[in-house]
Design an enzyme around this catalytic site. Structure first.
Site, PDB file in Angstrom:
ATOM      1  CB  CYS A 125      -4.185  -2.051   4.339  1.00 43.71           C
ATOM      2  SG  CYS A 125      -3.322  -2.417   5.890  1.00 43.71           S
ATOM      3  CD  GLU A 128      -2.492   1.047   2.876  1.00 42.67           C
ATOM      4  OE1 GLU A 128      -2.141   0.182   3.717  1.00 42.67           O
ATOM      5  OE2 GLU A 128      -3.434   1.829   3.071  1.00 42.67           O
ATOM      6  CE  LYS A 188      -7.199   1.123   3.682  1.00 42.99           C
ATOM      7  NZ  LYS A 188      -5.955   1.476   4.400  1.00 42.99           N
TER       8      LYS A 188
END
Ligand code: ACM
Length: 263
Positions: free
Chosen positions: A143, A39, A110
């Site tokens: 994540c 990330e 995300k």
């Protein structure tokens, strides 16, 4: 399919250093089909507020990070996934790019933002797209997204054979959840984490590959910097029999799950 994961320590805000390191790692990856970076690999993670993140994003706009990855991808016939800081007008996203050697690109933003990320980034608004990698389908999570079970299932039902998961993990929870989700959905998961420290945050490394039965088939140490090579067979993801009499999808009972939409 041979996968290489790059586990390293990006320097917060030093984007030309990060790009040089990444290109150096990429050029060490020989005979691989897919390379997966962590990330925010090009920027670092712990921005000192939104203005700092914008400043770093402006620095990045001159570096053409994605073009450099695309050039490497075409020249070496390799797919690349990387987390990166994305700026669109004055909005920032914590994003992941999927680059194909044919020059095409896919993007994921995300959806589930962690802690102070909410003060910096917009939540992802591109849904959960899948991309073709040879005969297989690849999905992306970033994540903390891992903690939300719905998204794993959606990608499974869409036909994902492998999920790539660029990460900056700081707790141990993913090492429990990721194998469980790989098992529950019957696909590969490739989590590429970073190492090092920013402020009070220590990133916990241990990048891993989990097979469709939930087995961790390869992993790095918490402090290791380097490249993790793993041979995977995404065809195994197409067998959804979990026992001789149970199929992961056919045994679902969606009519009994309707509460999900009312709660
Ligand atoms: C995280 O989502 N980077 C903890």
């Amino acid at each position: 399919m041979r996968v290489a994961q790059i586990q390293f320590e990006p320097k917060l805000g030093d984007c030309s250093y990060n790009l040089k390191r990444i290109i150096n790692f990429l050029s060490q990856c020989k005979d691989v089909d897919l390379i997966v970076l962590p990330e925010l690999a090009n920027s670092g993670y712990l921005f000192d507020g939104r203005d700092h993140a914008l400043e770093v994003a402006n620095q990045l706009s001159c570096l053409n990070y994605l073009d450099s990855l695309a050039e490497f991808s075409s020249a070496n016939d390799v797919f690349i996934v990387s987390g990166y800081l994305e700026k669109v007008d004055d909005k920032l996203y914590n994003s992941s790019v999927f680059i194909s050697p044919d020059g095409s690109r896919g993007n994921y933003r995300k959806i589930h933002l962690f802690m102070d990320e909410k003060k910096i980034f917009e939540p992802g608004n591109l849904g959960l797209p899948l991309f073709n990698i040879g005969n297989y389908k690849l999905g992306m999570l970033i994540c903390f997204d891992y903690l939300f079970p719905e998204i794993w299932r959606i990608m499974a039902l869409k036909g994902a054979d492998l999920i790539v998961h660029p990460s900056n993990l700081i707790t141990q929870n993913a090492y429990i959840v990721v194998p469980a989700q790989a098992l529950m959905n019957g696909y590969y998961v490739i989590t590429s984490n970073r190492i090092g420290r920013e402020g009070e945050i220590i990133f916990c490394g241990k990048s891993l590959v989990v097979d469709p039965r939930g087995n961790i088939v390869n992993t790095l140490g918490a402090l290791d910097e380097g490249i993790l090579y793993t041979d995977i067979d995404p065809k195994l993801s197409q067998n959804k029999m979990i026992t001789s009499g149970n199929h992961i999808f056919h045994d679902r009972r969606p009519k009994e799950y309707m509460d999900l939409y009312d709660l």
